[in-house]
Motif scaffolding. Structure first.
Motif, mmCIF file in Angstrom:
data_model
loop_
_atom_site.group_PDB
_atom_site.id
_atom_site.type_symbol
_atom_site.label_atom_id
_atom_site.label_comp_id
_atom_site.label_asym_id
_atom_site.label_seq_id
_atom_site.Cartn_x
_atom_site.Cartn_y
_atom_site.Cartn_z
ATOM 1 N N ILE A 78 0.926 -1.062 -0.314
ATOM 2 C CA ILE A 78 0.611 -0.021 0.248
ATOM 3 C C ILE A 78 0.694 0.676 0.092
ATOM 4 N N VAL A 79 1.477 1.267 1.023
ATOM 5 C CA VAL A 79 2.698 2.677 0.660
ATOM 6 C C VAL A 79 3.422 2.738 -0.667
ATOM 7 N N GLY A 80 3.936 1.379 -0.846
ATOM 8 C CA GLY A 80 5.036 1.378 -2.138
ATOM 9 C C GLY A 80 4.347 1.616 -3.176
ATOM 10 N N GLY A 81 2.670 1.793 -3.366
ATOM 11 C CA GLY A 81 1.762 1.773 -4.506
ATOM 12 C C GLY A 81 1.496 3.135 -4.623
ATOM 13 N N TYR A 82 1.275 4.280 -2.933
ATOM 14 C CA TYR A 82 1.074 5.287 -3.206
ATOM 15 C C TYR A 82 2.454 5.955 -3.633
ATOM 16 N N TYR A 83 3.836 5.913 -3.221
ATOM 17 C CA TYR A 83 4.983 6.721 -3.468
ATOM 18 C C TYR A 83 4.687 5.957 -5.115
ATOM 19 N N PHE A 84 5.082 5.143 -6.165
ATOM 20 C CA PHE A 84 4.569 4.919 -6.980
ATOM 21 C C PHE A 84 3.882 5.508 -7.933
ATOM 22 N N TRP A 85 2.704 5.891 -7.641
ATOM 23 C CA TRP A 85 1.644 6.157 -8.321
ATOM 24 C C TRP A 85 1.738 8.166 -8.035
ATOM 25 N N THR A 86 2.419 8.391 -7.128
ATOM 26 C CA THR A 86 2.337 9.958 -6.654
ATOM 27 C C THR A 86 3.609 9.833 -7.659
ATOM 28 N N LEU A 87 4.764 9.141 -8.389
ATOM 29 C CA LEU A 87 5.842 9.702 -9.416
ATOM 30 C C LEU A 87 5.261 9.430 -10.403
ATOM 31 N N THR A 88 4.156 8.667 -11.164
ATOM 32 C CA THR A 88 3.717 8.461 -12.394
ATOM 33 C C THR A 88 2.737 9.598 -12.599
ATOM 34 N N ILE A 89 2.489 10.209 -11.566
ATOM 35 C CA ILE A 89 1.283 11.650 -11.662
ATOM 36 C C ILE A 89 2.370 12.528 -12.128
ATOM 37 N N TRP A 90 3.342 12.821 -10.848
ATOM 38 C CA TRP A 90 4.118 13.871 -11.112
ATOM 39 C C TRP A 90 4.760 13.498 -11.950
ATOM 40 N N LYS A 91 5.547 12.343 -12.827
ATOM 41 C CA LYS A 91 5.958 12.539 -13.749
ATOM 42 C C LYS A 91 5.330 13.397 -15.085
ATOM 43 N N ILE A 92 4.677 12.727 -15.127
ATOM 44 C CA ILE A 92 3.502 13.062 -16.303
ATOM 45 C C ILE A 92 2.686 14.411 -16.400
ATOM 46 N N GLY A 93 2.932 14.649 -15.137
ATOM 47 C CA GLY A 93 2.151 16.249 -14.691
ATOM 48 C C GLY A 93 3.805 17.602 -15.224
ATOM 49 N N GLU A 94 5.627 17.011 -14.736
ATOM 50 C CA GLU A 94 5.873 17.289 -15.075
ATOM 51 C C GLU A 94 5.763 17.758 -16.856
ATOM 52 N N TRP A 95 5.744 16.178 -17.272
ATOM 53 C CA TRP A 95 6.213 16.857 -18.998
ATOM 54 C C TRP A 95 5.077 17.543 -19.380
ATOM 55 N N ARG A 96 3.537 17.423 -18.768
ATOM 56 C CA ARG A 96 2.708 18.422 -19.785
ATOM 57 C C ARG A 96 2.632 20.378 -19.249
ATOM 58 N N LYS A 97 3.024 20.468 -16.920
ATOM 59 C CA LYS A 97 3.394 21.138 -17.933
ATOM 60 C C LYS A 97 4.652 21.490 -16.386
ATOM 61 N N PRO A 98 6.017 21.800 -17.595
ATOM 62 C CA PRO A 98 7.086 21.663 -16.212
ATOM 63 C C PRO A 98 7.040 22.191 -15.676
ATOM 64 N N ASN A 99 7.654 21.870 -13.995
ATOM 65 C CA ASN A 99 7.986 22.417 -12.793
ATOM 66 C C ASN A 99 6.644 23.480 -11.867
ATOM 67 N N HIS A 100 5.697 22.751 -12.565
ATOM 68 C CA HIS A 100 4.777 23.922 -11.872
ATOM 69 C C HIS A 100 4.138 23.317 -10.185
ATOM 70 N N VAL A 101 4.412 21.604 -9.770
ATOM 71 C CA VAL A 101 4.735 21.451 -8.796
ATOM 72 C C VAL A 101 5.936 20.437 -8.625
ATOM 73 N N THR A 102 6.355 20.082 -7.377
ATOM 74 C CA THR A 102 7.077 19.539 -7.079
ATOM 75 C C THR A 102 6.132 17.806 -6.689
ATOM 76 N N TYR A 103 7.534 17.394 -6.631
ATOM 77 C CA TYR A 103 6.559 15.775 -6.090
ATOM 78 C C TYR A 103 6.781 15.918 -5.088
ATOM 79 N N ARG A 104 7.041 16.635 -3.862
ATOM 80 C CA ARG A 104 6.837 16.781 -2.535
ATOM 81 C C ARG A 104 5.245 17.835 -2.256
ATOM 82 N N ASP A 105 4.551 18.339 -3.109
ATOM 83 C CA ASP A 105 3.848 19.004 -3.455
ATOM 84 C C ASP A 105 2.116 18.337 -3.803
ATOM 85 N N LEU A 106 2.587 17.383 -4.970
ATOM 86 C CA LEU A 106 1.928 16.240 -4.854
ATOM 87 C C LEU A 106 1.193 14.830 -4.568
ATOM 88 N N MET A 107 2.401 14.435 -3.460
ATOM 89 C CA MET A 107 2.376 14.045 -2.183
ATOM 90 C C MET A 107 1.417 14.013 -1.157
#
Length: 188
Positions: A78-107
């Motif tokens: 469950i904890v690993g899934g949270y970090y993995f899912w947040t990472l995938t969302i952040w990476k795609i978000g970075e691709w779409r809107k670079p430097n918009h939010v940090t990984y921690r902001d999405l966590m």
């Protein structure tokens, strides 16, 4: 500490997260103690999932070492899934809107979106376990879609598409862990 910050509590946060309140998710990253509360929700979700699994393992007469190993793996999934899912969302978000939010902001908002998973211990109810687990997974998905929509300032459709990249992988991993637990119980 401002009066707004002092109003933030675990119970209030859980309630607002469960209600899929878009304003709550948008403002979530603006308070200092939200990171700790978000992490607490993820840990409670992992413990709740493990508790549901523990009852099933006890019913199946799992040995203590097998049960402890299975519960550790269960909670970590469950904890690993949270970090993995947040990472995938952040990476795609970075691709779409670079430097918009940090990984921690999405966590933080995604951690809040795990609030439905805190109810996972209810999956031990006979005949309702699997359907309830699916409902809680979809509820969490909807909460994450709202959190990402607010966090990345994008449309609901785009948020859903981004969230649906990692969600099936997390669900498959949790299902695999459950099958592995069955294998451990049957094998020992």
């Amino acid at each position: 500490m401002s009066s707004e910050e002092s109003k933030i509590s675990l119970g209030t946060t859980l309630w607002n997260a469960l209600a899929l309140d878009g304003n709550f998710y948008e403002n979530a990253r603006n308070t200092p103690k939200t990171y700790r509360i978000a992490q607490t929700i993820v840990i409670l979700a992992a413990l709740s999932h493990a508790l549901g699994s523990a009852v099933i393992l006890l019913i199946n007469l799992a040995t203590l070492p097998v049960m402890l190993l299975a519960l550790l793996i269960d909670g970590m999934s469950i904890v690993g899934g949270y970090y993995f899912w947040t990472l995938t969302i952040w990476k795609i978000g970075e691709w779409r809107k670079p430097n918009h939010v940090t990984y921690r902001d999405l966590m933080i908002p995604i951690g809040f979106a795990y609030a439905p998973q805190v109810l996972n211990f209810l999956t031990l109810i006979p005949l309702f376990g699997q359907p309830l687990e699916r409902v809680l997974a979809v509820w969490s998905l909807l909460a994450v879609i709202v959190a990402v929509r607010q966090g990345l300032d994008i449309s609901t459709r785009n948020s859903a598409l981004i969230c649906l990249v990692g969600w099936p992988l997390v669900q498959l991993a949790v299902g695999f862990i459950q099958r592995f637990e069955q294998f451990l119980v049957e094998g020992f």
